[in-house]
Scaffold this active site. Structure first.
Site, PDB file in Angstrom:
ATOM      1  N   LYS A  71       0.850  -1.195   0.000  1.00  0.00           N
ATOM      2  CA  LYS A  71       0.000   0.000   0.000  1.00  0.00           C
ATOM      3  C   LYS A  71       0.888   1.248   0.000  1.00  0.00           C
ATOM      4  O   LYS A  71       2.006   1.222   0.502  1.00  0.00           O
ATOM      5  CB  LYS A  71      -0.898  -0.002   1.238  1.00  0.00           C
ATOM      6  CG  LYS A  71      -1.919  -1.105   1.209  1.00  0.00           C
ATOM      7  CD  LYS A  71      -2.756  -1.097   2.481  1.00  0.00           C
ATOM      8  CE  LYS A  71      -3.919  -2.020   2.312  1.00  0.00           C
ATOM      9  NZ  LYS A  71      -3.847  -3.229   3.044  1.00  0.00           N
TER      10      LYS A  71
ATOM     11  N   HIS B 119      -3.759   1.816   4.875  1.00  0.00           N
ATOM     12  CA  HIS B 119      -3.145   3.035   4.353  1.00  0.00           C
ATOM     13  C   HIS B 119      -2.920   4.045   5.477  1.00  0.00           C
ATOM     14  O   HIS B 119      -1.926   4.768   5.479  1.00  0.00           O
ATOM     15  CB  HIS B 119      -4.022   3.651   3.258  1.00  0.00           C
ATOM     16  CG  HIS B 119      -4.061   2.833   2.010  1.00  0.00           C
ATOM     17  ND1 HIS B 119      -5.005   1.858   1.792  1.00  0.00           N
ATOM     18  CD2 HIS B 119      -3.273   2.849   0.910  1.00  0.00           C
ATOM     19  CE1 HIS B 119      -4.788   1.314   0.608  1.00  0.00           C
ATOM     20  NE2 HIS B 119      -3.748   1.893   0.048  1.00  0.00           N
TER      21      HIS B 119
ATOM     22  N   SER C 201      -7.385   3.595  -1.782  1.00  0.00           N
ATOM     23  CA  SER C 201      -7.487   3.428  -0.334  1.00  0.00           C
ATOM     24  C   SER C 201      -8.948   3.498   0.062  1.00  0.00           C
ATOM     25  O   SER C 201      -9.648   4.429  -0.342  1.00  0.00           O
ATOM     26  CB  SER C 201      -6.699   4.542   0.368  1.00  0.00           C
ATOM     27  OG  SER C 201      -7.072   4.652   1.725  1.00  0.00           O
ATOM     28  N   MET C 202      -9.388   2.538   0.856  1.00  0.00           N
ATOM     29  CA  MET C 202     -10.773   2.563   1.348  1.00  0.00           C
ATOM     30  C   MET C 202     -11.000   3.802   2.220  1.00  0.00           C
ATOM     31  O   MET C 202     -12.056   4.405   2.179  1.00  0.00           O
ATOM     32  CB  MET C 202     -11.082   1.299   2.151  1.00  0.00           C
ATOM     33  CG  MET C 202     -11.069   0.033   1.320  1.00  0.00           C
ATOM     34  SD  MET C 202     -12.463  -0.110   0.217  1.00  0.00           S
ATOM     35  CE  MET C 202     -13.742  -0.539   1.346  1.00  0.00           C
ATOM     36  N   GLY C 203     -10.017   4.175   3.003  1.00  0.00           N
ATOM     37  CA  GLY C 203     -10.164   5.290   3.932  1.00  0.00           C
ATOM     38  C   GLY C 203      -9.905   6.666   3.339  1.00  0.00           C
ATOM     39  O   GLY C 203     -10.556   7.638   3.707  1.00  0.00           O
TER      40      GLY C 203
END
Length: 124
Positions: A23, A52, A93-95
């Site tokens: 990542k 992340h 990135s999911m966040g």
């Protein structure tokens, strides 16, 4: 102003692992005084990070004590194959959302001069 610029330039533009898939995050680092703001974008990527946010937190904990501000601009993944001199940037990135992979590639090209560096919007 010179002190701000010196602190900002002391932060390495690219710091990623030497091999593997991992990542990464793109971070805007800025220094300001009441009159001006100076900033640059850096890339950090490590295989030890589960999320992340782990990478962003580690980077900001090193950078903010220098009197600089950090803002995550997104993330993704990097596939680093040093034997083939290839870097592939992809995913998100999911966040933090998807980083601008073109900016990431441009930064990587400053450190990995003889590499084939590509990006795609596909994959996670």
């Amino acid at each position: 102003m010179e002190a701000l610029m010196a602190r900002l330039s002391a932060v390495e533009d690219v710091d990623i692992d030497d091999d593997g898939v991992f990542k990464y995050v793109l971070i805007k680092v800025s220094a300001s005084n009441p009159v001006e703001e100076f900033s640059k974008v850096i890339v950090r990527g490590y295989s030890w990070a589960e999320y992340h946010a782990d990478i962003y937190d580690a980077a900001s904990q090193r950078i903010e004590p220098l009197g600089l501000d950090c803002e995550c601009l997104g993330g993704g993944r990097i596939q680093h194959a040093p034997n083939n001199k290839r870097l592939k940037v992809y995913g998100y990135s999911m966040g933090f959302g998807k980083a601008d992979h073109q900016i990431t590639c441009d930064l990587l090209k400053t450190k990995y001069l003889n590499y084939n560096i590509t990006w795609t919007d596909g994959g996670y």
